[in-house]
Design a protein around this motif. Structure first.
Motif, mmCIF file in Angstrom:
data_model
loop_
_atom_site.group_PDB
_atom_site.id
_atom_site.type_symbol
_atom_site.label_atom_id
_atom_site.label_comp_id
_atom_site.label_asym_id
_atom_site.label_seq_id
_atom_site.Cartn_x
_atom_site.Cartn_y
_atom_site.Cartn_z
ATOM 1 N N TYR A 246 0.831 -1.206 0.000
ATOM 2 C CA TYR A 246 0.000 0.000 0.000
ATOM 3 C C TYR A 246 0.868 1.259 0.000
ATOM 4 N N MET A 247 1.872 1.292 0.855
ATOM 5 C CA MET A 247 2.727 2.480 0.954
ATOM 6 C C MET A 247 3.483 2.720 -0.350
ATOM 7 N N GLN A 248 3.968 1.653 -0.956
ATOM 8 C CA GLN A 248 4.691 1.804 -2.213
ATOM 9 C C GLN A 248 3.733 2.217 -3.336
ATOM 10 N N GLU A 249 2.583 1.561 -3.419
ATOM 11 C CA GLU A 249 1.624 1.810 -4.497
ATOM 12 C C GLU A 249 1.044 3.222 -4.450
ATOM 13 N N PHE A 250 0.813 3.748 -3.239
ATOM 14 C CA PHE A 250 0.134 5.031 -3.099
ATOM 15 C C PHE A 250 1.046 6.136 -2.549
ATOM 16 N N SER A 251 2.349 5.903 -2.601
ATOM 17 C CA SER A 251 3.339 6.891 -2.161
ATOM 18 C C SER A 251 3.021 7.443 -0.773
ATOM 19 N N LYS A 252 2.782 6.534 0.146
ATOM 20 C CA LYS A 252 2.502 6.881 1.541
ATOM 21 C C LYS A 252 3.593 6.281 2.407
ATOM 22 N N ASP A 253 3.681 6.783 3.622
ATOM 23 C CA ASP A 253 4.546 6.126 4.591
ATOM 24 C C ASP A 253 3.707 5.772 5.809
ATOM 25 N N GLU A 254 4.323 5.053 6.724
ATOM 26 C CA GLU A 254 3.603 4.564 7.897
ATOM 27 C C GLU A 254 2.936 5.705 8.673
ATOM 28 N N SER A 255 3.621 6.838 8.773
ATOM 29 C CA SER A 255 3.058 7.972 9.530
ATOM 30 C C SER A 255 1.795 8.515 8.861
ATOM 31 N N ASP A 256 1.709 8.457 7.534
ATOM 32 C CA ASP A 256 0.490 8.889 6.833
ATOM 33 C C ASP A 256 -0.694 8.004 7.216
ATOM 34 N N ILE A 257 -0.463 6.712 7.235
ATOM 35 C CA ILE A 257 -1.526 5.758 7.552
ATOM 36 C C ILE A 257 -1.948 5.901 9.012
ATOM 37 N N ILE A 258 -0.979 5.999 9.890
ATOM 38 C CA ILE A 258 -1.285 6.164 11.309
ATOM 39 C C ILE A 258 -2.051 7.461 11.537
ATOM 40 N N SER A 259 -1.661 8.522 10.863
ATOM 41 C CA SER A 259 -2.366 9.801 10.982
ATOM 42 C C SER A 259 -3.817 9.680 10.528
ATOM 43 N N THR A 260 -4.045 8.942 9.450
ATOM 44 C CA THR A 260 -5.411 8.717 8.972
ATOM 45 C C THR A 260 -6.233 7.974 10.018
ATOM 46 N N TYR A 261 -5.644 6.946 10.619
ATOM 47 C CA TYR A 261 -6.357 6.210 11.670
ATOM 48 C C TYR A 261 -6.535 7.056 12.931
ATOM 49 N N ASN A 262 -5.548 7.902 13.265
ATOM 50 C CA ASN A 262 -5.728 8.819 14.394
ATOM 51 C C ASN A 262 -6.926 9.731 14.164
ATOM 52 N N ASP A 263 -7.020 10.281 12.949
ATOM 53 C CA ASP A 263 -8.142 11.164 12.610
ATOM 54 C C ASP A 263 -9.473 10.422 12.690
ATOM 55 N N ALA A 264 -9.514 9.210 12.167
ATOM 56 C CA ALA A 264 -10.753 8.425 12.192
ATOM 57 C C ALA A 264 -11.178 8.129 13.631
ATOM 58 N N ALA A 265 -10.221 7.749 14.478
ATOM 59 C CA ALA A 265 -10.541 7.468 15.878
ATOM 60 C C ALA A 265 -11.006 8.741 16.579
ATOM 61 N N SER A 266 -10.340 9.836 16.316
ATOM 62 C CA SER A 266 -10.714 11.120 16.921
ATOM 63 C C SER A 266 -12.123 11.528 16.506
ATOM 64 N N ASN A 267 -12.440 11.353 15.234
ATOM 65 C CA ASN A 267 -13.786 11.688 14.744
ATOM 66 C C ASN A 267 -14.853 10.799 15.376
ATOM 67 N N THR A 268 -14.560 9.516 15.493
ATOM 68 C CA THR A 268 -15.505 8.588 16.122
ATOM 69 C C THR A 268 -15.728 8.968 17.583
ATOM 70 N N LEU A 269 -14.647 9.226 18.284
ATOM 71 C CA LEU A 269 -14.742 9.594 19.690
ATOM 72 C C LEU A 269 -15.501 10.911 19.862
ATOM 73 N N ALA A 270 -15.245 11.888 18.998
ATOM 74 C CA ALA A 270 -15.960 13.174 19.056
ATOM 75 C C ALA A 270 -17.459 12.966 18.846
ATOM 76 N N GLN A 271 -17.816 12.081 17.923
ATOM 77 C CA GLN A 271 -19.227 11.783 17.681
ATOM 78 C C GLN A 271 -19.859 11.147 18.918
ATOM 79 N N TRP A 272 -19.174 10.189 19.525
ATOM 80 C CA TRP A 272 -19.691 9.538 20.732
ATOM 81 C C TRP A 272 -19.852 10.545 21.862
ATOM 82 N N HIS A 273 -18.880 11.451 22.007
ATOM 83 C CA HIS A 273 -18.970 12.474 23.049
ATOM 84 C C HIS A 273 -20.140 13.417 22.785
ATOM 85 N N ALA A 274 -20.336 13.813 21.542
ATOM 86 C CA ALA A 274 -21.441 14.707 21.195
ATOM 87 C C ALA A 274 -22.796 14.050 21.468
#
Length: 161
Positions: free
Chosen positions: A50-78
């Protein structure tokens, strides 16, 4: 497994493995831990592709998952309050077919250009998720599909609608 269906020392049975994986998933969301989500979602061989095919690195993927978790948690809190906590119960499960496992293995190995991965088991669960806080309690149902690849379980599909 040993004769009689008992798990050998150091070997989880499927039910325990699925319970533990879902627990790790919800813990990662609650702690907004994208790195743990990244490790729960796919084998390392897939992420390398995935990282090679889409020119991403591990930190890009982790950041995407951090954002997704943060959004989910914000929704639950709201919806349920800033003190919202999540719990879950696996209410039912069903094995995926041998054909499913074979197709996944073939497709993934063709994608990767190797024969590194082998799907051994896959389960689709019926999970009742409860988010409870001072403002509200909300129950939903998800149907995640979990897959065991080369001896390790991953979340193939979160099954959230």
């Amino acid at each position: 497994m040993t004769p009689g269906g008992f798990a050998a020392v150091g070997e989880e049975d499927t039910a325990t493995a699925c319970q533990n994986l879902m627990s790790d998933y919800y813990s990662a969301i609650m702690s907004e831990n994208g790195e743990n989500l990244y490790k729960l979602m796919a084998p390392p061989e897939y992420w390398e592709y995935y990282m090679q095919e889409f020119s991403k690195d591990e930190s890009d993927i982790i950041s995407t998952y951090n954002d997704a978790a943060s959004n989910t948690l914000a929704q639950w809190h709201a919806e349920c309050g800033d003190d919202a906590k999540v719990s879950f119960k696996i209410e039912a499960s069903g094995y995926q077919s041998d054909e499913f496992l074979s197709e996944w293995t073939d497709t993934m190995n063709k994608t990767l250009g190797s024969n590194l991965l082998n799907a051994e088991e896959a389960m689709t669960l019926n999970v009742k998720q409860t988010v409870a806080g001072s403002l509200n309690t909300k129950e939903t149902t998800a149907s995640p599909t979990l897959i065991k690849v080369n001896g390790k379980w991953y979340i193939l599909d979160e099954g959230v609608q």
